[in-house]
Write a protein that holds these residues in place. Structure first.
Motif, PDB file in Angstrom:
ATOM      1  N   SER A  39       8.754 -80.132 -14.891  1.00 10.19           N
ATOM      2  CA  SER A  39       7.929 -79.830 -13.711  1.00 10.19           C
ATOM      3  C   SER A  39       8.623 -78.892 -12.745  1.00 10.19           C
ATOM      4  CB  SER A  39       7.545 -81.127 -12.992  1.00 10.19           C
ATOM      5  OG  SER A  39       6.627 -81.867 -13.756  1.00 10.19           O
ATOM      6  N   ALA A  40       9.964 -78.935 -12.730  1.00  9.90           N
ATOM      7  CA  ALA A  40      10.704 -78.050 -11.824  1.00  9.90           C
ATOM      8  C   ALA A  40      10.453 -76.586 -12.175  1.00  9.90           C
ATOM      9  CB  ALA A  40      12.200 -78.360 -11.897  1.00  9.90           C
ATOM     10  N   LEU A  41      10.342 -76.267 -13.465  1.00 12.91           N
ATOM     11  CA  LEU A  41      10.075 -74.889 -13.873  1.00 12.91           C
ATOM     12  C   LEU A  41       8.708 -74.419 -13.394  1.00 12.91           C
ATOM     13  CD1 LEU A  41      11.387 -74.739 -17.569  1.00 12.91           C
ATOM     14  CD2 LEU A  41      12.500 -73.895 -15.506  1.00 12.91           C
ATOM     15  N   ILE A  42       7.781 -75.355 -13.251  1.00 17.03           N
ATOM     16  CA  ILE A  42       6.424 -75.019 -12.836  1.00 17.03           C
ATOM     17  C   ILE A  42       6.300 -74.985 -11.317  1.00 17.03           C
ATOM     18  CG2 ILE A  42       4.018 -75.801 -12.914  1.00 17.03           C
ATOM     19  CD1 ILE A  42       4.646 -77.033 -15.652  1.00 17.03           C
ATOM     20  N   ILE A  43       6.917 -75.961 -10.646  1.00 16.56           N
ATOM     21  CA  ILE A  43       6.694 -76.145  -9.210  1.00 16.56           C
ATOM     22  C   ILE A  43       7.577 -75.253  -8.350  1.00 16.56           C
ATOM     23  CG2 ILE A  43       6.805 -77.819  -7.331  1.00 16.56           C
ATOM     24  CD1 ILE A  43       6.175 -79.986  -9.399  1.00 16.56           C
ATOM     25  N   PHE A  44       8.897 -75.250  -8.605  1.00 15.66           N
ATOM     26  CA  PHE A  44       9.832 -74.578  -7.697  1.00 15.66           C
ATOM     27  C   PHE A  44       9.559 -73.078  -7.523  1.00 15.66           C
ATOM     28  CE2 PHE A  44      12.976 -78.166  -7.794  1.00 15.66           C
ATOM     29  CZ  PHE A  44      13.108 -78.264  -6.420  1.00 15.66           C
ATOM     30  N   PRO A  45       9.396 -72.296  -8.607  1.00 18.96           N
ATOM     31  CA  PRO A  45       9.167 -70.852  -8.394  1.00 18.96           C
ATOM     32  C   PRO A  45       7.902 -70.568  -7.596  1.00 18.96           C
ATOM     33  CG  PRO A  45       9.799 -71.287 -10.666  1.00 18.96           C
ATOM     34  CD  PRO A  45       9.529 -72.614 -10.041  1.00 18.96           C
ATOM     35  N   ALA A  46       6.825 -71.318  -7.886  1.00 19.25           N
ATOM     36  CA  ALA A  46       5.566 -71.093  -7.166  1.00 19.25           C
ATOM     37  C   ALA A  46       5.710 -71.426  -5.689  1.00 19.25           C
ATOM     38  CB  ALA A  46       4.458 -71.940  -7.801  1.00 19.25           C
ATOM     39  N   LEU A  47       6.310 -72.568  -5.377  1.00 24.49           N
ATOM     40  CA  LEU A  47       6.492 -72.958  -3.983  1.00 24.49           C
ATOM     41  C   LEU A  47       7.436 -72.009  -3.251  1.00 24.49           C
ATOM     42  CD1 LEU A  47       6.726 -76.861  -4.227  1.00 24.49           C
ATOM     43  CD2 LEU A  47       4.781 -75.469  -3.495  1.00 24.49           C
ATOM     44  N   SER A  48       8.458 -71.527  -3.954  1.00 22.79           N
ATOM     45  CA  SER A  48       9.389 -70.578  -3.330  1.00 22.79           C
ATOM     46  C   SER A  48       8.683 -69.288  -2.960  1.00 22.79           C
ATOM     47  CB  SER A  48      10.547 -70.293  -4.295  1.00 22.79           C
ATOM     48  OG  SER A  48      11.273 -71.468  -4.584  1.00 22.79           O
ATOM     49  N   ALA A  49       7.868 -68.773  -3.885  1.00 26.49           N
ATOM     50  CA  ALA A  49       7.144 -67.525  -3.621  1.00 26.49           C
ATOM     51  C   ALA A  49       6.128 -67.697  -2.502  1.00 26.49           C
ATOM     52  CB  ALA A  49       6.451 -67.051  -4.900  1.00 26.49           C
ATOM     53  N   MET A  50       5.536 -68.887  -2.400  1.00 23.69           N
ATOM     54  CA  MET A  50       4.547 -69.147  -1.349  1.00 23.69           C
ATOM     55  C   MET A  50       5.163 -69.197   0.046  1.00 23.69           C
ATOM     56  SD  MET A  50       2.152 -72.042  -3.150  1.00 23.69           S
ATOM     57  CE  MET A  50       1.225 -71.670  -4.648  1.00 23.69           C
ATOM     58  N   ARG A  51       6.477 -69.405   0.122  1.00 21.56           N
ATOM     59  CA  ARG A  51       7.139 -69.380   1.433  1.00 21.56           C
ATOM     60  C   ARG A  51       7.163 -67.966   2.011  1.00 21.56           C
ATOM     61  NH1 ARG A  51       5.870 -73.905   2.229  1.00 21.56           N
ATOM     62  NH2 ARG A  51       4.880 -73.657   0.215  1.00 21.56           N
ATOM     63  N   ILE A  52       7.040 -66.945   1.138  1.00 16.11           N
ATOM     64  CA  ILE A  52       7.196 -65.554   1.578  1.00 16.11           C
ATOM     65  C   ILE A  52       5.867 -64.805   1.586  1.00 16.11           C
ATOM     66  CG2 ILE A  52       8.332 -63.355   1.033  1.00 16.11           C
ATOM     67  CD1 ILE A  52      10.638 -64.948  -0.136  1.00 16.11           C
ATOM     68  N   PHE A  53       5.045 -64.989   0.543  1.00 26.64           N
ATOM     69  CA  PHE A  53       3.771 -64.276   0.433  1.00 26.64           C
ATOM     70  C   PHE A  53       2.608 -65.253   0.471  1.00 26.64           C
ATOM     71  CE2 PHE A  53       6.542 -61.209  -2.005  1.00 26.64           C
ATOM     72  CZ  PHE A  53       6.504 -60.206  -1.043  1.00 26.64           C
ATOM     73  N   ASP A  54       1.413 -64.737   0.787  1.00 24.32           N
ATOM     74  CA  ASP A  54       0.207 -65.561   0.763  1.00 24.32           C
ATOM     75  C   ASP A  54      -0.887 -64.935  -0.097  1.00 24.32           C
ATOM     76  OD1 ASP A  54      -0.390 -63.405   2.325  1.00 24.32           O
ATOM     77  OD2 ASP A  54      -0.891 -64.535   4.133  1.00 24.32           O
ATOM     78  N   SER A  55      -0.553 -63.892  -0.857  1.00 20.90           N
ATOM     79  CA  SER A  55      -1.486 -63.272  -1.783  1.00 20.90           C
ATOM     80  C   SER A  55      -1.235 -63.822  -3.186  1.00 20.90           C
ATOM     81  CB  SER A  55      -1.308 -61.752  -1.774  1.00 20.90           C
ATOM     82  OG  SER A  55      -1.962 -61.159  -2.883  1.00 20.90           O
ATOM     83  N   PHE A  56      -2.297 -64.144  -3.916  1.00 24.83           N
ATOM     84  CA  PHE A  56      -2.160 -64.744  -5.248  1.00 24.83           C
ATOM     85  C   PHE A  56      -1.364 -63.845  -6.183  1.00 24.83           C
ATOM     86  CE2 PHE A  56      -3.672 -65.668  -9.567  1.00 24.83           C
ATOM     87  CZ  PHE A  56      -3.447 -67.036  -9.621  1.00 24.83           C
ATOM     88  N   SER A  57      -1.677 -62.562  -6.183  1.00 23.64           N
ATOM     89  CA  SER A  57      -0.986 -61.640  -7.090  1.00 23.64           C
ATOM     90  C   SER A  57       0.483 -61.491  -6.721  1.00 23.64           C
ATOM     91  CB  SER A  57      -1.675 -60.267  -7.072  1.00 23.64           C
ATOM     92  OG  SER A  57      -1.689 -59.733  -5.761  1.00 23.64           O
ATOM     93  N   LYS A  58       0.773 -61.368  -5.417  1.00 22.62           N
ATOM     94  CA  LYS A  58       2.165 -61.228  -4.985  1.00 22.62           C
ATOM     95  C   LYS A  58       2.963 -62.502  -5.247  1.00 22.62           C
ATOM     96  CE  LYS A  58       1.213 -57.821  -1.359  1.00 22.62           C
ATOM     97  NZ  LYS A  58       1.245 -57.538   0.107  1.00 22.62           N
ATOM     98  N   VAL A  59       2.332 -63.646  -5.003  1.00 22.63           N
ATOM     99  CA  VAL A  59       3.007 -64.922  -5.262  1.00 22.63           C
ATOM    100  C   VAL A  59       3.309 -65.072  -6.754  1.00 22.63           C
ATOM    101  CG1 VAL A  59       2.667 -67.426  -5.317  1.00 22.63           C
ATOM    102  CG2 VAL A  59       2.107 -66.135  -3.255  1.00 22.63           C
TER     103      VAL A  59
END
Length: 279
Positions: A207-227
């Motif tokens: 689950s860490a491979l699925i959750i951590f990168p997505a949550l990390s990217a969401m801290r910086i961007f709010d666009s689906f493609s950029k995230v």
């Protein structure tokens, strides 16, 4: 650096880097979709199902366990998708039921019918991916390359449909999108990624491979493609860093990768707050 250059001469190290990069890339792409749909822990459920299937394959002395593990995991992914739409058994309850049941039966089978002299070591390796990533064969590497390429290609081809299904299923149905078909596609691709990722981090840390990168990217961007793009970059970077650190320091591969992703998440949180203040 001298130690790294020395280790790079060994094929098993190169295999680990190739497979680790591909698995990290694939898991991060659909990770954003699963996080946004609040279905992140499907990785846990399917990984425990895969653990049970591996136990059955070990008891049956199958030479290629993937022939059993992959179809069983895909079938359970489809079941979770269908049961999640059932008003009597909610999605999270289905995941918990299958996860605990498969894990218990798998460990029970390995204890009762197992023939290995090192049962504890086998279970630990399967759960935490301690050494399996460093014992990959050429066949397993090519299988991972092919399945990863198919997963990435499917994501690219159906990106717009996945985007629509992720944010508003009702609107997607209203405009004629076959929501059930694309949900099935997402479930099947996730199942394939879970089976591949077991060699990298083990069934308990997938689950860490699925959750951590997505949550990390969401801290910086709010666009689906950029995230999605940043999530893929973060996941690949953390996987490569984790594997190299584990080789040099002699630490478990899966745990090192997850620890690297946790550190990256903290860094992204700080960068996100600084960026918000600057804006």
């Amino acid at each position: 650096m001298d130690k790294l250059i020395l280790y790079m001469q060994y094929p098993f190290v190169r295999y680990a880097l190739i497979v680790g990069t591909l698995i990290a890339l694939c898991s991060s792409l659909l990770g954003v979709t699963l996080v946004l749909r609040r279905f992140s822990f499907i990785g846990d459920g399917l990984s425990h199902v895969a653990f049970g299937a591996i136990a059955i394959a070990s008891v049956c002395n199958l030479t290629n366990k993937m022939l059993l593990v992959l179809p069983v995991t895909v079938a359970c992914a489809i079941f979770l998708l269908k049961s999640g739409q059932n008003t009597k058994i909610k999605g999270d309850a289905s995941i918990a039921m299958i996860s605990v049941g498969a894990l218990a039966f798998g460990y029970l089978l390995m204890n009762v019918f197992g023939t290995s002299a090192n049962l504890t070591g086998d279970v630990c390796s399967t759960l935490f991916g301690s050494t399996s990533i460093l014992t990959l064969t050429a066949f397993e590497v090519w299988l991972c390359v092919i399945l990863s390429a198919v997963s990435v290609l499917l994501f690219i081809l159906f990106y717009n449909k996945i985007f629509a299904v992720t944010f508003d299923e009702n609107f997607a149905k209203a405009v004629g999108t076959k929501v059930d078909t694309y949900n099935l596609l997402i479930a099947m691709v996730i199942a394939v990624i879970i089976v591949l990722a077991m060699n990298l981090v083990g069934s308990l840390l997938i689950s860490a491979l699925i959750i951590f990168p997505a949550l990390s990217a969401m801290r910086i961007f709010d666009s689906f493609s950029k995230v999605t793009i940043l999530s893929a970059l973060i996941s690949v970077l953390c996987a490569l860093s984790g594997i190299l650190i584990s080789i040099v320091a002699g630490t478990p591969v899966g745990s090192t990768i997850v620890a690297t992703q946790a550190v990256m998440f903290a860094i992204c949180c700080v960068l996100g707050k600084l960026g918000g203040k600057l804006a």
